[in-house]
Design an enzyme around this catalytic site. Structure first.
Site, PDB file in Angstrom:
ATOM      1  N   GLU A  38       0.752  -1.090   0.000  1.00 21.84           N
ATOM      2  CA  GLU A  38       0.131  -0.119   0.117  1.00 21.84           C
ATOM      3  C   GLU A  38       1.032   1.378   0.080  1.00 21.84           C
ATOM      4  O   GLU A  38       0.498   2.170  -0.505  1.00 21.84           O
ATOM      5  CB  GLU A  38      -1.040   0.129   1.422  1.00 21.84           C
ATOM      6  CG  GLU A  38      -1.928  -1.094   0.875  1.00 21.84           C
ATOM      7  CD  GLU A  38      -3.168  -0.763  -0.260  1.00 21.84           C
ATOM      8  OE1 GLU A  38      -2.918   0.359  -0.517  1.00 21.84           O
ATOM      9  OE2 GLU A  38      -3.704  -1.625  -0.460  1.00 21.84           O
ATOM     10  N   TYR A 121      -6.285   7.077   3.920  1.00 16.44           N
ATOM     11  CA  TYR A 121      -6.482   5.955   2.916  1.00 16.44           C
ATOM     12  C   TYR A 121      -5.806   4.627   3.288  1.00 16.44           C
ATOM     13  O   TYR A 121      -6.511   3.655   3.412  1.00 16.44           O
ATOM     14  CB  TYR A 121      -6.078   6.252   1.623  1.00 16.44           C
ATOM     15  CG  TYR A 121      -5.999   4.954   0.652  1.00 16.44           C
ATOM     16  CD1 TYR A 121      -7.149   4.264   0.250  1.00 16.44           C
ATOM     17  CD2 TYR A 121      -4.563   4.347   0.461  1.00 16.44           C
ATOM     18  CE1 TYR A 121      -7.051   2.995  -0.492  1.00 16.44           C
ATOM     19  CE2 TYR A 121      -4.443   3.320  -0.282  1.00 16.44           C
ATOM     20  CZ  TYR A 121      -5.756   2.586  -0.579  1.00 16.44           C
ATOM     21  OH  TYR A 121      -5.477   1.233  -1.108  1.00 16.44           O
ATOM     22  N   ASP A 139      -9.315   5.606  -2.330  1.00 16.15           N
ATOM     23  CA  ASP A 139      -7.929   6.099  -3.214  1.00 16.15           C
ATOM     24  C   ASP A 139      -8.692   6.504  -4.412  1.00 16.15           C
ATOM     25  O   ASP A 139      -9.795   6.645  -4.402  1.00 16.15           O
ATOM     26  CB  ASP A 139      -7.617   4.724  -3.361  1.00 16.15           C
ATOM     27  CG  ASP A 139      -8.206   3.757  -4.307  1.00 16.15           C
ATOM     28  OD1 ASP A 139      -9.190   3.786  -4.187  1.00 16.15           O
ATOM     29  OD2 ASP A 139      -7.241   3.303  -5.084  1.00 16.15           O
TER      30      ASP A 139
END
Length: 344
Positions: A38, A121, A139
């Site tokens: 991520e 996020y 996102d």
DNA sequence: GATACGTGGTG
DNA sequence: TCACCAAGTAT
């Protein structure tokens, strides 16, 4: 809303992408790998991330090994991926997880978000994907899907607020496969509800999509136009010792390209530099120029070579390294410069 | 809220 | 060709 959830999950079960950081369908994800992927994927394409993810997980298979690594090693491996504050925060975060959480990632979104490099996020994504918590995670993909499905015509970034409220409604309060739902929405955005040329014919949400009904889903989300990028100029130097080594510099550890290795350069200014300042005593050999565009400005570096300066004793932050492998640890702008000099 | 912060692919 | 863009965060 429950229909949307079912459509996305069914579509995901049939169309999920196979990615190096993803476990097999239904299998538990490793929080370390979710976190690492991520962070790497922040503002970065899947294609660019994959080789870096494989390198990192081979070298550092868990958070404790990453925490124990010297920062400079992490920065060297990150070189070329961009947004280098991510690498510095990644290392700090690994150390905090190792030292404060016994090497175990917290599952709670708020706790995750308190760690360096993990924002709204990423915290939601880790909570949902690694721990299957019903956490909101929005996102750019999900932002686009929602803007289209609900026909949000207000331009970004103003539309962030209604979109965020929408995401909160959709993600929170339903604990049925929240991790797969987030990933399904992201895969949908990445492969079907694409920025350009959306494939509405393949979309499981097409029936109820207000953006599609409005006739121009591709135009959503709208954005306020960005300001033109200014230009900056400077010099970059290829200084060799006559024995196959070149002088490199470790940059200041904050700001642009912070902590990264590079070739020595002048300051980068808005004005085109005046070469005539050296007059006929100019010891430099001009070698063409390097063009590079950063997020917020264009850069032109004029290249200069100084050969066989074996009397130089490097100052703090400078060192001699073999020409062959000097580029590996450098950001792209310096890789371009190295290519320019070594081509001669 | 606005700005700093990389890079490579794309139409 | 070149402006735009891609799984954002920190300040």
């Amino acid at each position: 809303m429950d229909d949307m959830r079912r459509y996305v999950l069914d579509w995901y079960d049939a169309n999920r992408r196979v990615l190096p950081w993803r476990a097999a369908a239904g299998a538990r994800m490793d929080p370390y790998r979710v976190w690492l992927s991520e962070v790497m994927l922040q503002q970065t394409t899947v294609a660019a991330v994959i080789p870096y993810f494989l390198k990192f997980t081979e070298k550092w298979p868990d958070v404790n090994s990453l925490a124990a690594a010297p920062l400079d090693d992490v920065l060297r491996e990150w070189a070329g991926l961009g947004y280098y504050a991510r690498a510095r925060n990644l290392h700090r975060c690994a150390q905090m997880v190792a030292d404060l959480h016994n090497g175990i990632f917290p599952a709670d979104k708020d706790t995750l978000q308190s760690l360096p490099g993990i924002g709204d996020y990423t915290a939601g994504a880790i909570a949902a994907i690694a721990f299957d918590r019903p956490a909101a995670a929005m996102d750019g993909n999900i932002e686009r899907v929602l803007a289209r499905v609900f026909n949000i015509s207000e331009p970004l970034p103003g539309a962030k607020k209604p979109l965020r409220a929408l995401a909160k409604t959709i993600f929170e309060g339903n604990s049925y496969r929240p991790g797969d739902f987030v990933q399904g929405l992201m895969d949908l955005g990445a492969t079907v509800c694409t920025p350009r040329g959306p494939k509405c014919g393949l979309c499981p949400l097409a029936q109820g999509c207000e953006g599609r009904k409005s006739g121009a889903p591709e135009s959503l989300p709208r954005r306020t136009p960005k300001a033109e990028k200014p230009s900056r100029y400077g010099h970059v130097y290829w200084i060799t010792d006559g024995q196959g080594r070149v002088l490199i510099q470790k940059r200041e550890d904050r700001g642009l390209l912070g902590g990264m290795m590079g070739l020595p350069t002048s300051e980068w200014k808005a004005e085109i530099p005046d070469h005539s300042a050296f007059g006929k005593e100019n010891p430099l050999i001009s070698e063409g120029k390097v063009l590079h565009t950063f997020t917020h400005f264009h850069l032109t570096l004029f290249g200069h070579r100084i050969d066989a300066v074996n009397t130089i004793i490097p100052m703090k932050g400078f060192s001699w390294v073999a020409e062959q492998d000097c580029a590996a640890a450098m950001p792209s702008v310096f890789r371009k410069a190295v290519r320019l000099f070594r081509a001669r």
